[in-house]
Scaffold this active site. Structure first.
Site, PDB file in Angstrom:
ATOM      1  NE  ARG A  51      -3.029  -0.883   3.152  1.00 27.28           N
ATOM      2  CZ  ARG A  51      -3.970  -1.230   4.004  1.00 27.28           C
ATOM      3  NH1 ARG A  51      -5.218  -1.202   3.652  1.00 27.28           N
ATOM      4  NH2 ARG A  51      -3.684  -1.599   5.232  1.00 27.28           N
ATOM      5  CE  LYS A 149       4.461 -21.300  11.576  1.00 32.61           C
ATOM      6  NZ  LYS A 149       4.681 -20.027  12.060  1.00 32.61           N
ATOM      7  CG  HIS A 179      10.609 -21.874   7.229  1.00 29.81           C
ATOM      8  ND1 HIS A 179       9.694 -21.629   8.214  1.00 29.81           N
ATOM      9  CD2 HIS A 179      11.812 -21.902   7.838  1.00 29.81           C
ATOM     10  CE1 HIS A 179      10.324 -21.505   9.377  1.00 29.81           C
ATOM     11  NE2 HIS A 179      11.619 -21.668   9.174  1.00 29.81           N
ATOM     12  CE  LYS A 183      14.421 -24.787   9.232  1.00 30.13           C
ATOM     13  NZ  LYS A 183      15.305 -23.671   9.525  1.00 30.13           N
ATOM     14  CD  GLU A 217      12.420 -20.823  17.605  1.00 32.23           C
ATOM     15  OE1 GLU A 217      12.810 -20.025  16.748  1.00 32.23           O
ATOM     16  OE2 GLU A 217      11.235 -20.914  17.987  1.00 32.23           O
ATOM     17  CG  ASP A 236       4.937 -19.882  16.124  1.00 31.28           C
ATOM     18  OD1 ASP A 236       4.650 -19.345  15.030  1.00 31.28           O
ATOM     19  OD2 ASP A 236       6.066 -19.780  16.656  1.00 31.28           O
ATOM     20  CG  HIS A 241       7.761 -25.307  11.580  1.00 30.45           C
ATOM     21  ND1 HIS A 241       7.431 -25.023  10.281  1.00 30.45           N
ATOM     22  CD2 HIS A 241       7.900 -24.101  12.190  1.00 30.45           C
ATOM     23  CE1 HIS A 241       7.398 -23.710  10.107  1.00 30.45           C
ATOM     24  NE2 HIS A 241       7.670 -23.129  11.259  1.00 30.45           N
ATOM     25  CE  LYS A 333       9.087 -18.639  19.476  1.00 30.99           C
ATOM     26  NZ  LYS A 333       9.693 -18.677  18.150  1.00 30.99           N
TER      27      LYS A 333
HETATM   28  C1  BG6 Z   1       8.421 -19.765  12.413  1.00 29.15           C
HETATM   29  C2  BG6 Z   1       7.811 -19.482  13.742  1.00 29.15           C
HETATM   30  O1  BG6 Z   1       7.530 -20.459  11.602  1.00 29.15           O
HETATM   31  O2  BG6 Z   1       9.582 -20.559  12.595  1.00 29.15           O
HETATM   32  C3  BG6 Z   1       8.795 -18.787  14.661  1.00 29.15           C
HETATM   33  O3  BG6 Z   1       6.665 -18.648  13.574  1.00 29.15           O
HETATM   34  C4  BG6 Z   1      10.074 -19.585  14.743  1.00 29.15           C
HETATM   35  O4  BG6 Z   1       8.255 -18.603  15.960  1.00 29.15           O
HETATM   36  C5  BG6 Z   1      10.587 -19.936  13.361  1.00 29.15           C
HETATM   37  O5  BG6 Z   1      11.032 -18.786  15.434  1.00 29.15           O
HETATM   38  C6  BG6 Z   1      11.763 -20.890  13.451  1.00 29.15           C
HETATM   39  O6  BG6 Z   1      12.316 -21.067  12.182  1.00 29.15           O
HETATM   40  P1  BG6 Z   1      13.851 -21.441  12.024  1.00 29.15           P
HETATM   41  O7  BG6 Z   1      14.019 -21.658  10.565  1.00 29.15           O
HETATM   42  O8  BG6 Z   1      14.626 -20.269  12.559  1.00 29.15           O
HETATM   43  O9  BG6 Z   1      14.066 -22.660  12.844  1.00 29.15           O
END
Ligand code: BG6
Length: 486
Positions: A51, A149, A179, A183, A217, A236, A241, A333
């Site tokens: 936008r 997502k 994603h 990987k 993480e 999430d 994943h 996290k």
């Molecule tokens: C995302 C999540 O899909 O994946 C995040 O929303 C997360 O919370 C991230 O940190 C982790 O991805 P990667 O590739 O850094 O392991």
């Protein structure tokens, strides 16, 4: 040595939300790398839309800045940058107005080259944009739409989204990104399983004791507080994943490495997941402050938040191959380290013939490491070298992909590089099909629903391995988690 690449045909890529974080952080750098590796054809066009009032030059400046910020300096080259920026164009587009769509149609023209619409926008716009593309007459056999997502927040909303997408697009035109599937090591899991004879005969309940899938993480939720607080670790990370990793680990060999052959097998795994009804099989946690590190609630700016920043659970895949083999999943996290891996722990030998070995078990463990230091290790038991009798020791056969790539002068590609190019090529193998997303929600929904009447998440120290109860989840079964260490 240059990377081995198969160039793609000229294409148009329309990025909705092109000034946003995902575009700057991931898409623009990924596309630059594909150009540097010689995969981007002459005549490719990347049309950013948003936008914001901006012209093509302004967008190129923004993209150039993104390259400086998110591409390592040693990978930046002035000539490639110039050619890459030359592929970029920009259109100010308000998706809620008809003029916006007319302008986009004008910009795209009428040729029939592949055209992918990448919706790098908040999910509430997915339906509106999908409808807009279709109503503007922009859908033909070579059109694709890409969404990422959150694909719903429960089964009902995921179904509604799938239905919206289906109004304008065939399922073969919808690319749902997870994603993790892009990987390098995740793809390698399939190569390891289906291009070798060594493991597949052992890949079952007779030989596997249990599987651990960890995505730990060290980062917190700073900067994403309001979004994350409304979502939590289960939605999430686990729904997408971790379940995708579970599917690739547990699925039957597909007949071919083709989109529906692979996705049919993953879907069967999701549908074979036993409903998780024992509350003791799920632990949710939330980090508390530790020294300098703020608590989850402080970062989320919500004093009474019950959102989980950690989940550990025991899943069971009810089929012949996996009956009785627990799949332990955990993610969180602010854990001690950033470590993602899939560990297949095989059963111990049925009887030890070595008197000095004592009662200590020495199971073989195959660990597929996603990050950091992508690679595969296989823990083996060997004789401790030297005199002193038959003492056993554990050792690791260790293969680091990064080292292997470095030896050939290549770099480890980011997941988005592979995925964006697969969209252009029209290969859906590494994308989730609508029914997979729904099956995953169908398993997750009752777990989240049960939390309404459950006590609050268990607290764990920021920088630790998670709550005590997560340790107990395995202790109860006479097992233990692998260390979260780099
Ligand atoms: C995302 C999540 O899909 O994946 C995040 O929303 C997360 O919370 C991230 O940190 C982790 O991805 P990667 O590739 O850094 O392991």
């Amino acid at each position: 040595m240059a990377a081995r690449v198969v160039p793609v045909d000229p294409f148009d890529l329309v990025v909705f939300g092109a000034t946003g974080d995902l575009a700057r952080r991931k898409l623009i750098p990924a596309l630059y790398h594909r150009m540097a590796d010689g995969q981007m054809p002459d005549g490719a066009r990347i049309i950013g839309t948003a936008r914001s009032e901006m012209d093509a030059e302004g967008f190129r400046a923004l993209a150039s800045e993104a390259l400086d910020t998110f591409v390592p300096a040693e990978n930046l080259d002035a000539d490639i940058r110039r050619r890459f920026l030359g592929c970029l164009d920009y259109l100010k587009l308000d998706v809620s107005t008809p003029e916006g769509w007319t302008n986009l149609r004008g910009k795209l023209g009428t040729d029939d080259r592949p055209c992918a619409h990448y919706l790098s926008v908040a999910p509430r716009f997915f339906g509106m944009i999908a409808e807009g593309i279709s109503k503007a007459g922009l859908v033909d056999a070579n059109t694709r739409i890409v969404v990422e997502k959150p694909l719903g927040r429960d089964l009902a909303s995921a179904r509604a989204l799938n239905a919206q997408l289906a109004e304008g697009f065939e399922e073969s035109q919808v690319y749902r990104i997870d994603h993790y599937l892009g990987k390098e090591t995740v793809q390698n899991l399939m190569a390891l399983r289906f291009a070798n004879t060594l493991f597949e005969p052992l890949w079952n309940a007779q030989h596997v004791d249990h599987v651990q899938i960890t995505v730990a993480e060290s980062v917190g939720i700073a900067g994403r507080g309001p979004y994350y607080d409304n979502v939590g670790a289960m939605r999430d990370m686990v729904q997408n994943h971790l379940l995708q990793l579970l599917c690739l680990t547990a699925m039957e060999p597909p007949a071919r490495f083709e989109p529906d052959a692979v996705r049919d097998e993953k879907l069967k795994v999701l549908r074979a997941l036993e409903p998780l009804i024992d509350p003791a099989d799920v632990v949710r946690g939330q980090y508390r402050a530790n020294g300098e590190t703020k608590s989850y609630r402080e970062e989320a700016e919500n004093d009474s938040s019950m959102t989980e920043s950690f989940v550990a659970l025991k899943a069971k895949v009810s089929n012949w191959r996996w009956a009785g083999v627990p799949f332990y999943l955990r993610t969180g996290k602010r854990l001690r380290n950033r470590v993602s891996e899939i560990a297949i722990q095989f059963r111990d030998v049925p009887h030890s013939i070595f008197p000095g070995a004592g009662a200590t078990p020495h199971p073989n463990v195959l660990a597929i490491r996603l990050q950091p230091d992508e690679g595969i290790t296989l823990s083996m038991t060997v004789k401790d070298p030297g005199p002193g009798g038959m003492r056993l020791a554990d050792t690791k056969l260790d293969m680091s992909f990064a080292e292997r790539l470095a030896a050939t002068g290549m770099r480890m590609p980011d997941a988005y590089e592979r995925l964006v190019m697969d969209v252009i090529r029209g290969d859906q193998t590494l994308f989730m099909r609508g029914d997979e997303v729904e099956a995953a929600w169908a398993w997750i929904d009752p777990i989240i629903a049960a939390w309404q009447s459950a006590p609050a998440p268990k607290l764990y120290d920021a920088g630790s391995s998670g709550p005590e109860d997560a340790l107990m989840l395995l202790h109860r079964d006479g097992r233990r988690w692998r260390e979260i260490e780099t």
